[in-house]
Scaffold this motif. Structure first.
Motif, mmCIF file in Angstrom:
data_model
loop_
_atom_site.group_PDB
_atom_site.id
_atom_site.type_symbol
_atom_site.label_atom_id
_atom_site.label_comp_id
_atom_site.label_asym_id
_atom_site.label_seq_id
_atom_site.Cartn_x
_atom_site.Cartn_y
_atom_site.Cartn_z
ATOM 1 N N LEU A 77 0.857 -1.180 0.000
ATOM 2 C CA LEU A 77 0.000 0.000 0.000
ATOM 3 C C LEU A 77 0.900 1.238 0.000
ATOM 4 O O LEU A 77 1.815 1.346 0.821
ATOM 5 N N LEU A 78 0.677 2.145 -0.929
ATOM 6 C CA LEU A 78 1.553 3.297 -1.088
ATOM 7 C C LEU A 78 1.518 4.163 0.173
ATOM 8 O O LEU A 78 0.469 4.655 0.580
ATOM 9 N N GLY A 79 2.653 4.319 0.799
ATOM 10 C CA GLY A 79 2.778 5.107 2.005
ATOM 11 C C GLY A 79 2.931 4.277 3.262
ATOM 12 O O GLY A 79 3.193 4.817 4.334
ATOM 13 N N GLN A 80 2.788 2.972 3.148
ATOM 14 C CA GLN A 80 2.885 2.097 4.324
ATOM 15 C C GLN A 80 4.283 2.151 4.933
ATOM 16 O O GLN A 80 4.436 2.440 6.122
ATOM 17 N N HIS A 81 5.299 1.887 4.136
ATOM 18 C CA HIS A 81 6.668 1.952 4.646
ATOM 19 C C HIS A 81 7.098 3.400 4.862
ATOM 20 O O HIS A 81 7.877 3.681 5.775
ATOM 21 N N ALA A 82 6.603 4.309 4.030
ATOM 22 C CA ALA A 82 6.968 5.714 4.170
ATOM 23 C C ALA A 82 6.533 6.258 5.533
ATOM 24 O O ALA A 82 7.309 6.914 6.223
ATOM 25 N N LEU A 83 5.300 5.962 5.922
ATOM 26 C CA LEU A 83 4.819 6.413 7.231
ATOM 27 C C LEU A 83 5.629 5.784 8.357
ATOM 28 O O LEU A 83 6.027 6.468 9.310
ATOM 29 N N THR A 84 5.898 4.505 8.237
ATOM 30 C CA THR A 84 6.660 3.814 9.280
ATOM 31 C C THR A 84 8.063 4.379 9.407
ATOM 32 O O THR A 84 8.538 4.645 10.513
ATOM 33 N N TYR A 85 8.740 4.589 8.271
ATOM 34 C CA TYR A 85 10.109 5.106 8.315
ATOM 35 C C TYR A 85 10.152 6.523 8.869
ATOM 36 O O TYR A 85 11.060 6.865 9.632
#
Length: 172
Positions: A77-85
């Protein structure tokens, strides 16, 4: 800031080394390793390390862009890893001054809840988007990241422990 007793004085880090280490781990994270849920997130470890040791050199925008790249590569899902990082980098920067007083082993124990929260957040985002529960083997990833933290710390601090000049008269 007064250094803790017995801690070695480190040389300044080169920005090129930070960029190289982050780029190398990002490229390693792009390898198709079968998508095991218990695999540790090495990119998150390296981002957390640099955000903790040099908060001014690891902006959240870099974590966001790298997270988007991982999302695209893993078809997540676009933004899943981005939010976590971004959240991991934020908490690393927030508590960096306190964490520098501890040894890497103690840091690893104190970072275990952050590792676990990051994986739980990714799992919740995946499940809210209609994904299935990955199983309880996901609990192994934060433990592996905790075990890898002292090794990552030793590897990334090694270039800073070099002597400025090879001289027998200057012990630093």
């Amino acid at each position: 800031m007064i250094m803790p007793r017995g801690q070695q004085l480190l040389m300044p880090v080169r920005p090129a080394f930070i960029a190289f280490s982050v780029a190398l781990v990002f490229l390693l994270s792009l390898l198709p390793l079968g998508g095991f849920v218990w695999m540790p997130d090495l990119l998150m470890l390296v981002l957390m390390f640099w955000a903790m040791h040099h908060p001014h050199r690891m902006p959240m925008s870099v974590a966001f862009l790298l997270g988007l790249g991982v999302d695209v590569q893993q078809t997540a899902l676009l933004g899943q890893h981005a939010l976590t990082y971004v959240l991991v980098v934020y908490f690393s920067q927030r508590f960096s001054r306190r964490m520098m007083w501890f040894s890497p082993l103690t840091q690893a124990l104190q970072l275990l809840p952050v590792f676990a929260a990051a994986h739980v957040l990714q799992m919740l985002i995946r499940m809210l988007a209609g994904g299935m529960f990955p199983g309880f083997s996901i609990a192994l990833a934060p433990v592996l990241e905790m075990v890898l933290w002292p090794l990552v710390s030793a590897i990334l601090l090694a270039p800073q422990r070099r002597a400025p000049d090879a001289d027998s008269n200057r012990p630093l």
